[in-house]
Design a protein around this motif. Structure first.
Motif, PDB file in Angstrom:
ATOM      1  N   ILE A  79       2.101   2.556  -9.851  1.00  0.00           N
ATOM      2  CA  ILE A  79       2.834   2.877  -8.630  1.00  0.00           C
ATOM      3  C   ILE A  79       3.118   4.373  -8.667  1.00  0.00           C
ATOM      4  O   ILE A  79       3.746   4.867  -9.607  1.00  0.00           O
ATOM      5  N   ILE A  80       2.642   5.101  -7.665  1.00  0.00           N
ATOM      6  CA  ILE A  80       2.712   6.561  -7.658  1.00  0.00           C
ATOM      7  C   ILE A  80       3.875   7.029  -6.790  1.00  0.00           C
ATOM      8  O   ILE A  80       4.040   6.578  -5.650  1.00  0.00           O
ATOM      9  N   ALA A 132       0.835  -1.200   0.000  1.00  0.00           N
ATOM     10  CA  ALA A 132       0.000   0.000   0.000  1.00  0.00           C
ATOM     11  C   ALA A 132       0.871   1.252   0.000  1.00  0.00           C
ATOM     12  O   ALA A 132       0.757   2.102  -0.884  1.00  0.00           O
ATOM     13  N   LEU A 133       1.743   1.339   0.999  1.00  0.00           N
ATOM     14  CA  LEU A 133       2.637   2.488   1.133  1.00  0.00           C
ATOM     15  C   LEU A 133       4.071   1.998   1.241  1.00  0.00           C
ATOM     16  O   LEU A 133       4.360   1.048   1.971  1.00  0.00           O
ATOM     17  N   LYS A 171      14.062   3.065  -8.861  1.00  0.00           N
ATOM     18  CA  LYS A 171      14.205   2.104  -7.769  1.00  0.00           C
ATOM     19  C   LYS A 171      12.881   1.427  -7.431  1.00  0.00           C
ATOM     20  O   LYS A 171      12.831   0.222  -7.171  1.00  0.00           O
ATOM     21  N   TYR A 172      11.789   2.194  -7.449  1.00  0.00           N
ATOM     22  CA  TYR A 172      10.489   1.660  -7.028  1.00  0.00           C
ATOM     23  C   TYR A 172       9.550   1.381  -8.204  1.00  0.00           C
ATOM     24  O   TYR A 172       8.353   1.147  -7.992  1.00  0.00           O
ATOM     25  N   ASN A 173      10.080   1.410  -9.438  1.00  0.00           N
ATOM     26  CA  ASN A 173       9.278   1.104 -10.634  1.00  0.00           C
ATOM     27  C   ASN A 173       8.037   1.980 -10.753  1.00  0.00           C
ATOM     28  O   ASN A 173       6.953   1.509 -11.129  1.00  0.00           O
ATOM     29  N   CYS A 174       8.175   3.253 -10.425  1.00  0.00           N
ATOM     30  CA  CYS A 174       7.028   4.157 -10.458  1.00  0.00           C
ATOM     31  C   CYS A 174       6.584   4.430 -11.893  1.00  0.00           C
ATOM     32  O   CYS A 174       7.410   4.573 -12.800  1.00  0.00           O
ATOM     33  N   THR A 221      -0.447   1.376  -5.240  1.00  0.00           N
ATOM     34  CA  THR A 221       0.717   1.492  -4.369  1.00  0.00           C
ATOM     35  C   THR A 221       1.271   2.905  -4.469  1.00  0.00           C
ATOM     36  O   THR A 221       1.427   3.441  -5.576  1.00  0.00           O
ATOM     37  N   VAL A 222       1.581   3.503  -3.322  1.00  0.00           N
ATOM     38  CA  VAL A 222       2.101   4.871  -3.289  1.00  0.00           C
ATOM     39  C   VAL A 222       3.444   4.881  -2.561  1.00  0.00           C
ATOM     40  O   VAL A 222       3.554   4.364  -1.447  1.00  0.00           O
TER      41      VAL A 222
END
Length: 656
Positions: free
Chosen positions: A294-295, A102-103, A338-341, A320-321
């Motif tokens: 993913i934000i 989620a976060l 890194k986080y595939n945003c 997912t944020v």
């Protein structure tokens, strides 16, 4: 789109009909024959080629806008009918995605699943009940952005307690004001803000319960009269709390978000559950967000953009944020990789700050396809999308508390949204004429506001209907502040409307462009000067440097002379080069008469330029150590303002 172009389109009427009906056909499955008949009906009914051509060019856009509006409206009414609120909607989200992230907290790499966020917010709810707080009580939250901040306000909401989300940049009087105006019974602060708390702690009454999250020594906690919150939450039950005796409804208070306070102390805007839902839902549908997005949320969570438009996609829609503690231009694209945003958020000057960074490989190695936000200057828009290969900009307009939000759903460069020219009353907002010197509404002989024609700047207003979640205006904690934002007899007799305070302009196709906040436009040499436009031009000339433009009064001179505060941390500003470029880029009346060269220009916590202090100090060299220059038009150069020249300007011995 010019009038001449409309005339030329008379030769392609049949093609226009086809284009105009295409969006309706694709969205609603209407046949070509029916679409053609409908288009001809519009034309024959209005007998206006201009209307016909506008309809042809905007039908697809308007149809999608209507789809978004109806989808959000139906969801709002469904939740109202079911007695929903944000915690119950979040519970549905958890049941659908129990183990999904989620976060994600960028500072530590910590990942919270939907189940974990739900359980920690349950612990918060039990702790709040244990404090004796009940539905309607208020608790202030004062910390830098982190997942726990979301769990805190969400957990409080589960037992009907309202959070006051305090700007972590505030200090002393402003901090005390924000806590006080909300009527908070307690405050939770992060250990990083212990020094700020120590400055005001003695001013809080004994009844103000204080809790700290993070690592502070027992002695430090005692000096602040605070308790450590983390161990309390760790030992609290993670089961859902028992239902409140009087649960909050969809139009009841959720929390307070504060205005930036650029022209005074911040106002506590009331956010009800339905407002939180509609902002998040509009963002999701208007900009085509997806369940697997993913934000990257680098915006402060005390602000509606970060906490509602961003985190709201997690709580309401299951996205997912990634929560960034504080915005960093140098780390922005590395974090996205890194986080595939796939989606990023911006506000104010963030995109310009990113453009001012040196080029690095990460800016082209990301997966970001969409940037959502507001305040993107038109001159930065195309440079941002081209350099960083971001396919779409989702620009929107909408103050935290307003009922007249608009969105740019089709990527029109520079526009912050639109309103249909075909069926303008579907969404009852309007630009109305104002006296740009006083910002007073211009009234017709019938006492109603005068609507602006395309190309005329006007104040954006929205009709108020408290029974409609889309049209509500819930105002502020201060009733006096609420009354000042409402006007009567705007669209028709005995109605009421929200006054945005912002001046926009609409083109012939209904696209709207932000012009200025009220009071930012000033008059000089018989012309209205838009500070927003001049700031954008000057910033572009200076390689995206921070620039604040404002009007200053010169005794004995009509209007206000333009003044520009320019950030020059490197000490490389050259007046001669600047003047040469300004003369090529701006008309004479818009060129700054005064310059103020500063190491930096103040900004708010949401990256808006601060002008209050600058306007107050004007061009008086005695009030600042910054270098001030005056444009001597006879000499054709900027010259330093010393006390002698300052006196000559005041006495009228130096001509402007």
């Amino acid at each position: 789109m010019s009038v001449a172009h409309f005339a030329r389109m008379r030769n392609v009427a049949s093609a226009s009909v086809s284009l105009g009906t295409l969006g309706l056909l694709r969205l609603f499955g209407v046949s070509w024959s029916w679409g053609l008949a409908a288009g001809l009906g519009v034309y024959l009914g209005t007998r206006s080629w201009r209307y016909f051509c506008i309809a042809a060019l905007t039908a697809k856009r308007d149809a999608y806008g209507l789809y978004v509006l109806l989808r959000v409206k139906m969801a709002l009414w469904r939740h109202m009918r079911n007695g929903s609120n944000i915690p119950t909607i979040f519970a549905e989200t958890v049941s659908l995605h129990p183990d999904k992230p989620a976060l994600i907290y960028e500072a530590t790499g910590e990942v919270w699943s939907f189940t974990q966020l739900d359980q920690i917010s349950n612990s918060v709810a039990h702790w709040a009940r244990g404090q004796g707080w009940a539905s309607g009580d208020v608790v202030a939250i004062f910390m830098e952005s982190r997942p726990l901040q979301v769990a805190l306000w969400l957990g409080l909401a589960k037992v009907g307690v309202e959070a006051a989300l305090i700007n972590f940049n505030l200090r002393r009087d402003a901090l005390l004001h924000c806590v006080g105006v909300s009527g908070s019974r307690g405050i939770v602060f992060g250990d990083e803000l212990a020094d700020a708390m120590s400055e005001v702690s003695s001013s809080f009454g004994q009844s103000m319960t204080r809790f700290c999250t993070g690592e502070l020594s027992a002695e430090h906690l005692a000096s602040l009269g605070a308790q450590a919150l983390d161990p309390i939450l760790a030992s609290a039950s993670r089961l859902p709390p028992n239902p409140s005796p009087s649960p909050k409804g969809f139009n009841d208070h959720l929390f307070y978000i504060y205005t930036s306070g650029t022209t005074g102390l911040p106002k506590a805007a009331i956010i009800v559950h339905s407002r939180y839902y509609r902002i998040a839902a509009f963002g999701y549908y208007a900009f085509g967000l997806r369940p697997d997005d993913i934000i990257y949320d680098c915006l402060p969570l005390y602000h509606s953009a970060g906490n509602i438009m961003g985190v709201g996609q997690c709580l309401i829609n299951g996205l997912t944020v990634v929560v960034k503690r504080k915005f960093s231009a140098s780390r922005f694209w590395e974090d996205c990789i890194k986080y595939n945003c796939t989606v990023v958020q911006y506000i104010g000057e963030i995109c310009r700050y990113l453009l001012s960074q040196p080029m690095r490989p990460s800016e082209s190695g990301h997966r970001v396809r969409l940037a959502i936000g507001n305040g993107l200057r038109p001159n930065v828009w195309e440079a941002f999308t081209e350099r960083f290969a971001v396919a779409k900009i989702g620009e929107f307009y909408g103050a935290t508390e307003c009922n007249c939000s608009i969105a740019n759903m089709d990527g029109k460069v520079g526009a912050c949204g639109f309103n249909s020219r075909i069926l303008p009353n579907i969404y009852p907002i309007r630009l109305v004429k104002v006296d740009e010197d006083t910002m007073e509404l211009v009234r017709s002989s019938q006492g109603l506001c005068v609507p602006c024609r395309p190309g005329e700047p006007g104040l954006l207003v929205g009709r108020i209907n408290q029974q409609d979640p889309l049209r509500r205006f819930d105002g502020y904690a201060s009733q006096d502040a609420t009354r000042k934002k409402i006007a009567q007899n705007v669209f028709k007799k005995n109605d009421s409307a929200y006054l945005s305070g912002d001046v926009l302009v609409m083109d012939e196709l209904g696209y709207m462009y932000f012009r200025d906040r009220s009071g930012d436009t000033f008059r000089w040499r018989g012309e209205n000067v838009s500070t927003t436009e001049v700031e954008g031009t000057l910033s572009g000339l200076l390689d995206q440097t921070d620039v604040a433009v404002y009007g200053v009064t010169v005794p004995g001179v009509e209007g206000k002379a333009g003044m520009a505060a320019i950030a020059d941390g490197a000490g490389s500003f050259n007046c001669k080069t600047f003047l040469k470029e300004v003369q090529q880029a701006l008309p004479p009346y818009a060129r700054p008469v005064f310059l103020r060269i500063s190491p930096q220009v103040d900004t708010t916590g949401t990256f808006k330029i601060q002008k209050t202090r600058l306007q107050r100090e004007g061009f008086d060299p005695r009030l600042t150590t910054d270098q001030i220059y005056f444009l001597n038009s006879r000499a054709g150069q900027y010259q330093p303002v010393d006390e002698e020249l300052y006196g000559a300007l005041l006495d009228g011995r130096m001509s402007l």
